[in-house]
Design a protein around this motif. Structure first.
Motif, mmCIF file in Angstrom:
data_model
loop_
_atom_site.group_PDB
_atom_site.id
_atom_site.type_symbol
_atom_site.label_atom_id
_atom_site.label_comp_id
_atom_site.label_asym_id
_atom_site.label_seq_id
_atom_site.Cartn_x
_atom_site.Cartn_y
_atom_site.Cartn_z
ATOM 1 N N ALA A 99 50.568 47.997 38.729
ATOM 2 C CA ALA A 99 51.561 48.720 37.936
ATOM 3 C C ALA A 99 52.762 47.828 37.625
ATOM 4 C CB ALA A 99 52.001 49.981 38.670
ATOM 5 N N GLU A 100 53.175 47.025 38.603
ATOM 6 C CA GLU A 100 54.301 46.114 38.379
ATOM 7 C C GLU A 100 53.908 44.997 37.411
ATOM 8 O OE1 GLU A 100 55.492 44.876 42.281
ATOM 9 O OE2 GLU A 100 56.251 46.857 42.798
ATOM 10 N N LEU A 101 52.655 44.561 37.468
ATOM 11 C CA LEU A 101 52.159 43.523 36.571
ATOM 12 C C LEU A 101 52.090 44.048 35.141
ATOM 13 C CD1 LEU A 101 51.037 40.613 36.681
ATOM 14 C CD2 LEU A 101 48.779 41.615 37.008
ATOM 15 N N GLY A 102 51.688 45.305 35.020
ATOM 16 C CA GLY A 102 51.561 45.929 33.704
ATOM 17 C C GLY A 102 50.108 46.022 33.279
ATOM 18 N N PHE A 103 49.749 47.163 32.739
ATOM 19 C CA PHE A 103 48.370 47.390 32.292
ATOM 20 C C PHE A 103 48.224 46.979 30.839
ATOM 21 C CE2 PHE A 103 48.597 50.023 36.029
ATOM 22 C CZ PHE A 103 47.350 49.814 36.600
ATOM 23 N N PRO A 104 47.031 46.575 30.433
ATOM 24 C CA PRO A 104 45.800 46.492 31.209
ATOM 25 C C PRO A 104 45.816 45.296 32.151
ATOM 26 C CG PRO A 104 45.380 45.700 29.005
ATOM 27 C CD PRO A 104 46.803 46.192 29.035
ATOM 28 N N VAL A 105 44.982 45.373 33.199
ATOM 29 C CA VAL A 105 44.811 44.273 34.143
ATOM 30 C C VAL A 105 43.335 43.905 34.196
ATOM 31 C CG1 VAL A 105 46.803 44.877 35.571
ATOM 32 C CG2 VAL A 105 44.548 45.802 36.154
ATOM 33 N N CYS A 106 43.066 42.754 34.771
ATOM 34 C CA CYS A 106 41.704 42.293 34.999
ATOM 35 C C CYS A 106 41.418 42.418 36.491
ATOM 36 C CB CYS A 106 41.575 40.836 34.548
ATOM 37 S SG CYS A 106 39.945 40.136 34.827
ATOM 38 N N LEU A 107 40.294 43.043 36.838
ATOM 39 C CA LEU A 107 39.869 43.200 38.227
ATOM 40 C C LEU A 107 38.548 42.486 38.401
ATOM 41 C CD1 LEU A 107 40.064 44.582 41.050
ATOM 42 C CD2 LEU A 107 38.793 46.495 40.035
ATOM 43 N N LYS A 108 38.470 41.649 39.440
ATOM 44 C CA LYS A 108 37.211 40.947 39.663
ATOM 45 C C LYS A 108 37.024 40.606 41.134
ATOM 46 C CE LYS A 108 39.324 36.699 37.916
ATOM 47 N NZ LYS A 108 39.203 35.676 36.893
ATOM 48 N N PRO A 109 35.754 40.522 41.542
ATOM 49 C CA PRO A 109 35.465 40.084 42.895
ATOM 50 C C PRO A 109 35.802 38.601 43.021
ATOM 51 C CG PRO A 109 33.482 40.950 41.822
ATOM 52 C CD PRO A 109 34.552 40.879 40.806
ATOM 53 N N ASN A 110 36.344 38.206 44.141
ATOM 54 C CA ASN A 110 36.754 36.821 44.327
ATOM 55 C C ASN A 110 35.566 35.879 44.523
ATOM 56 O OD1 ASN A 110 38.750 34.768 44.654
ATOM 57 N ND2 ASN A 110 38.386 34.831 46.845
ATOM 58 N N ALA A 111 34.487 36.354 45.128
ATOM 59 C CA ALA A 111 33.407 35.455 45.535
ATOM 60 C C ALA A 111 32.207 35.436 44.595
ATOM 61 C CB ALA A 111 32.947 35.833 46.940
ATOM 62 N N TRP A 112 32.185 36.231 43.574
ATOM 63 C CA TRP A 112 31.017 36.277 42.694
ATOM 64 C C TRP A 112 31.189 35.306 41.536
ATOM 65 C CZ3 TRP A 112 29.898 42.217 42.125
ATOM 66 C CH2 TRP A 112 29.627 42.741 43.384
ATOM 67 N N LYS A 156 29.715 33.942 37.396
ATOM 68 C CA LYS A 156 29.127 34.255 36.091
ATOM 69 C C LYS A 156 29.519 35.629 35.560
ATOM 70 C CE LYS A 156 25.317 31.129 36.798
ATOM 71 N NZ LYS A 156 23.896 30.905 36.785
ATOM 72 N N GLY A 157 30.717 36.059 35.856
ATOM 73 C CA GLY A 157 31.220 37.311 35.300
ATOM 74 C C GLY A 157 30.713 38.570 35.961
ATOM 75 N N ARG A 158 29.922 38.447 37.021
ATOM 76 C CA ARG A 158 29.404 39.636 37.706
ATOM 77 C C ARG A 158 30.552 40.433 38.322
ATOM 78 N NH1 ARG A 158 26.011 37.858 42.148
ATOM 79 N NH2 ARG A 158 26.170 40.059 42.706
ATOM 80 N N GLY A 159 30.584 41.715 38.056
ATOM 81 C CA GLY A 159 31.572 42.599 38.651
ATOM 82 C C GLY A 159 32.957 42.503 38.056
ATOM 83 N N VAL A 160 33.113 41.799 36.947
ATOM 84 C CA VAL A 160 34.430 41.625 36.331
ATOM 85 C C VAL A 160 34.715 42.791 35.383
ATOM 86 C CG1 VAL A 160 35.832 40.179 34.802
ATOM 87 C CG2 VAL A 160 34.355 39.122 36.523
ATOM 88 N N PHE A 161 35.895 43.359 35.535
ATOM 89 C CA PHE A 161 36.380 44.411 34.643
ATOM 90 C C PHE A 161 37.616 43.833 33.949
ATOM 91 C CE2 PHE A 161 34.043 46.400 38.052
ATOM 92 C CZ PHE A 161 33.200 47.254 37.362
#
Length: 72
Positions: free
Chosen positions: A17-30, A32-37
């Protein structure tokens, strides 16, 4: 910023919320873009996606970053 599943999920939501939306959420250890929103629009969606990554996909380390719009 990097978060671990043991961190309070409210801290993750507050950071986004402090960063501001939209944000990018992703797994740190995966790879090739797997699990990236790449464009999470709001707190409610982020809350659901964090739960999904941690509980359903068993990804304990997450990154929340600023979404930067591209040309494509």
């Amino acid at each position: 910023m990097r978060f671990h599943s043991s961190d309070d999920q409210r801290l993750m939501l507050q950071f986004a919320a402090e960063l501001g939306f939209p944000v990018c959420l992703k797994p740190n250890a995966w790879a090739k873009g797997r699990g990236v929103f790449p464009s999470v629009p709001d707190v409610e969606a982020l809350d659901q996606l964090i739960t999904h990554l941690i509980d359903d996909l068993e990804s304990p380390d997450l990154l929340i970053e600023q979404h930067i719009r591209g040309e494509n």
